[in-house]
Design a protein around this motif. Structure first.
Motif, PDB file in Angstrom:
ATOM      1  N   UNK A   4       0.788  -1.241   0.000  1.00  0.00           N
ATOM      2  CA  UNK A   4       0.000   0.000   0.000  1.00  0.00           C
ATOM      3  C   UNK A   4       0.816   1.284   0.000  1.00  0.00           C
ATOM      4  N   UNK A   5       1.991   1.281   0.633  1.00  0.00           N
ATOM      5  CA  UNK A   5       2.746   2.528   0.728  1.00  0.00           C
ATOM      6  C   UNK A   5       4.178   2.435   0.210  1.00  0.00           C
ATOM      7  N   UNK A   6       4.550   1.318  -0.379  1.00  0.00           N
ATOM      8  CA  UNK A   6       5.872   1.201  -0.988  1.00  0.00           C
ATOM      9  C   UNK A   6       5.918  -0.035  -1.873  1.00  0.00           C
ATOM     10  N   UNK A   7       7.031  -0.189  -2.565  1.00  0.00           N
ATOM     11  CA  UNK A   7       7.205  -1.365  -3.396  1.00  0.00           C
ATOM     12  C   UNK A   7       8.646  -1.833  -3.326  1.00  0.00           C
ATOM     13  N   UNK A   8       8.838  -3.089  -3.678  1.00  0.00           N
ATOM     14  CA  UNK A   8      10.171  -3.683  -3.754  1.00  0.00           C
ATOM     15  C   UNK A   8      10.301  -4.326  -5.122  1.00  0.00           C
ATOM     16  N   UNK A   9      11.493  -4.269  -5.685  1.00  0.00           N
ATOM     17  CA  UNK A   9      11.713  -4.962  -6.943  1.00  0.00           C
ATOM     18  C   UNK A   9      13.184  -5.328  -7.072  1.00  0.00           C
ATOM     19  N   UNK A  10      13.425  -6.300  -7.906  1.00  0.00           N
ATOM     20  CA  UNK A  10      14.787  -6.702  -8.255  1.00  0.00           C
ATOM     21  C   UNK A  10      14.875  -6.585  -9.767  1.00  0.00           C
ATOM     22  N   UNK A  11      15.844  -5.807 -10.222  1.00  0.00           N
ATOM     23  CA  UNK A  11      16.030  -5.559 -11.642  1.00  0.00           C
ATOM     24  C   UNK A  11      17.352  -6.139 -12.111  1.00  0.00           C
ATOM     25  N   UNK A  12      17.395  -6.499 -13.357  1.00  0.00           N
ATOM     26  CA  UNK A  12      18.654  -6.820 -14.017  1.00  0.00           C
ATOM     27  C   UNK A  12      18.799  -5.834 -15.165  1.00  0.00           C
ATOM     28  N   UNK A  13      19.734  -4.902 -15.020  1.00  0.00           N
ATOM     29  CA  UNK A  13      19.995  -3.935 -16.077  1.00  0.00           C
ATOM     30  C   UNK A  13      21.048  -4.524 -17.017  1.00  0.00           C
ATOM     31  N   UNK A  14      20.916  -4.232 -18.273  1.00  0.00           N
ATOM     32  CA  UNK A  14      21.762  -4.848 -19.294  1.00  0.00           C
ATOM     33  C   UNK A  14      23.014  -4.029 -19.587  1.00  0.00           C
ATOM     34  N   UNK A  15      24.069  -4.734 -19.927  1.00  0.00           N
ATOM     35  CA  UNK A  15      25.314  -4.103 -20.374  1.00  0.00           C
ATOM     36  C   UNK A  15      25.881  -3.128 -19.376  1.00  0.00           C
ATOM     37  N   UNK A  58      15.378   6.409  -2.598  1.00  0.00           N
ATOM     38  CA  UNK A  58      15.232   4.981  -2.811  1.00  0.00           C
ATOM     39  C   UNK A  58      16.506   4.314  -2.327  1.00  0.00           C
ATOM     40  N   UNK A  59      16.459   3.040  -2.146  1.00  0.00           N
ATOM     41  CA  UNK A  59      17.641   2.286  -1.722  1.00  0.00           C
ATOM     42  C   UNK A  59      17.974   1.285  -2.806  1.00  0.00           C
ATOM     43  N   UNK A  60      19.224   1.240  -3.155  1.00  0.00           N
ATOM     44  CA  UNK A  60      19.643   0.242  -4.128  1.00  0.00           C
ATOM     45  C   UNK A  60      20.674  -0.666  -3.479  1.00  0.00           C
ATOM     46  N   UNK A  61      20.716  -1.868  -3.948  1.00  0.00           N
ATOM     47  CA  UNK A  61      21.673  -2.855  -3.462  1.00  0.00           C
ATOM     48  C   UNK A  61      22.045  -3.731  -4.644  1.00  0.00           C
ATOM     49  N   UNK A  62      23.311  -3.860  -4.906  1.00  0.00           N
ATOM     50  CA  UNK A  62      23.765  -4.738  -5.983  1.00  0.00           C
ATOM     51  C   UNK A  62      23.835  -6.167  -5.445  1.00  0.00           C
ATOM     52  N   UNK A  63      23.134  -7.069  -6.092  1.00  0.00           N
ATOM     53  CA  UNK A  63      23.124  -8.477  -5.690  1.00  0.00           C
ATOM     54  C   UNK A  63      24.510  -9.060  -5.945  1.00  0.00           C
ATOM     55  N   UNK A  64      25.079  -9.677  -4.914  1.00  0.00           N
ATOM     56  CA  UNK A  64      26.450 -10.164  -4.989  1.00  0.00           C
ATOM     57  C   UNK A  64      26.573 -11.589  -5.515  1.00  0.00           C
ATOM     58  N   UNK A  65      25.628 -12.444  -5.139  1.00  0.00           N
ATOM     59  CA  UNK A  65      25.724 -13.847  -5.522  1.00  0.00           C
ATOM     60  C   UNK A  65      24.349 -14.500  -5.374  1.00  0.00           C
ATOM     61  N   UNK A  66      24.261 -15.777  -5.622  1.00  0.00           N
ATOM     62  CA  UNK A  66      22.982 -16.488  -5.588  1.00  0.00           C
ATOM     63  C   UNK A  66      22.354 -16.451  -4.190  1.00  0.00           C
ATOM     64  N   UNK A  67      23.148 -16.602  -3.144  1.00  0.00           N
ATOM     65  CA  UNK A  67      22.617 -16.549  -1.775  1.00  0.00           C
ATOM     66  C   UNK A  67      22.031 -15.166  -1.477  1.00  0.00           C
ATOM     67  N   UNK A  68      22.726 -14.121  -1.877  1.00  0.00           N
ATOM     68  CA  UNK A  68      22.244 -12.755  -1.679  1.00  0.00           C
ATOM     69  C   UNK A  68      20.927 -12.551  -2.438  1.00  0.00           C
ATOM     70  N   UNK A  69      20.861 -13.054  -3.657  1.00  0.00           N
ATOM     71  CA  UNK A  69      19.636 -12.971  -4.449  1.00  0.00           C
ATOM     72  C   UNK A  69      18.478 -13.668  -3.732  1.00  0.00           C
ATOM     73  N   UNK A  70      18.718 -14.883  -3.259  1.00  0.00           N
ATOM     74  CA  UNK A  70      17.670 -15.643  -2.576  1.00  0.00           C
ATOM     75  C   UNK A  70      17.191 -14.932  -1.318  1.00  0.00           C
TER      76      UNK A  70
END
Length: 122
Positions: A4-15, A58-70
Motif C-alpha cells: 500500500x505505501x511502498x514497493x520492492x523490486x529486483x532488476x537486471x539492467x543490461x550491459x 530509494x535504496x539500491x543494493x547490488x546483488x552479490x551472488x545467488x545466496x544474496x539474491x535468494x
C-alpha cells in the motif's frame, strides 16, 4: 512486490546500464502522471511541485551472488507479513511469489506455517 505505501523490486539492467536512479525517476514520473493527485501534500512538496505520492529517496543494493539474491527474494516476499497485511505469504495477491510457486521455486506453503523467522539479513 507492491504494497500500500511502498514497493520492492529486483532488476537486471543490461550491459553498461547501471542508472537505477533514472529508472526510478521514469517509473515515478509515469505513475504520477496517471495519478489524480488527491492526496494532501505539505508545504515542502508544494514548493517543489511534488505530488506527495513518492518518497524522495530509494535504496539500491547490488546483488552479490545467488545466496544474496535468494535472501532478497525471501525478504520481499515476506514483506506483507512484516507489515501486518497478511498472515501467509500466499495471501498477498500483488507478488511475484505466485508465479514462482507455479515455476516450482517456492512451495505454496512457504512463509505461512511458522517455518520462516522473517530474518533475512536486511
Amino acid at each position: 512486490m507492491l504494497l500500500p505505501d511502498h514497493l520492492h523490486c529486483i532488476w537486471e539492467l543490461q550491459g553498461a546500464d547501471h542508472d537505477f536512479g533514472r529508472r526510478w525517476s521514469i517509473i515515478k514520473r509515469r505513475v504520477s502522471q496517471q495519478w489524480s493527485g488527491t492526496r494532501q501534500r505539505g508545504a515542502s512538496r508544494e514548493a517543489r511541485g511534488e505530488l506527495g505520492l513518492w518518497q524522495r529517496r530509494y535504496w539500491e543494493h547490488r546483488i552479490r551472488d545467488e545466496l544474496d539474491y535468494q535472501r532478497h527474494m525471501d525478504y520481499l516476499h515476506w514483506n506483507p507479513i512484516k507489515h501486518g497485511l497478511v498472515s501467509r505469504v500466499r495471501d498477498w495477491p500483488w507478488s511475484s511469489f505466485h508465479r514462482l510457486v507455479r515455476e516450482g521455486v517456492y512451495p505454496d506453503h512457504w512463509g505461512g506455517s511458522g517455518d520462516i523467522d522473517g530474518c533475512f539479513g536486511e
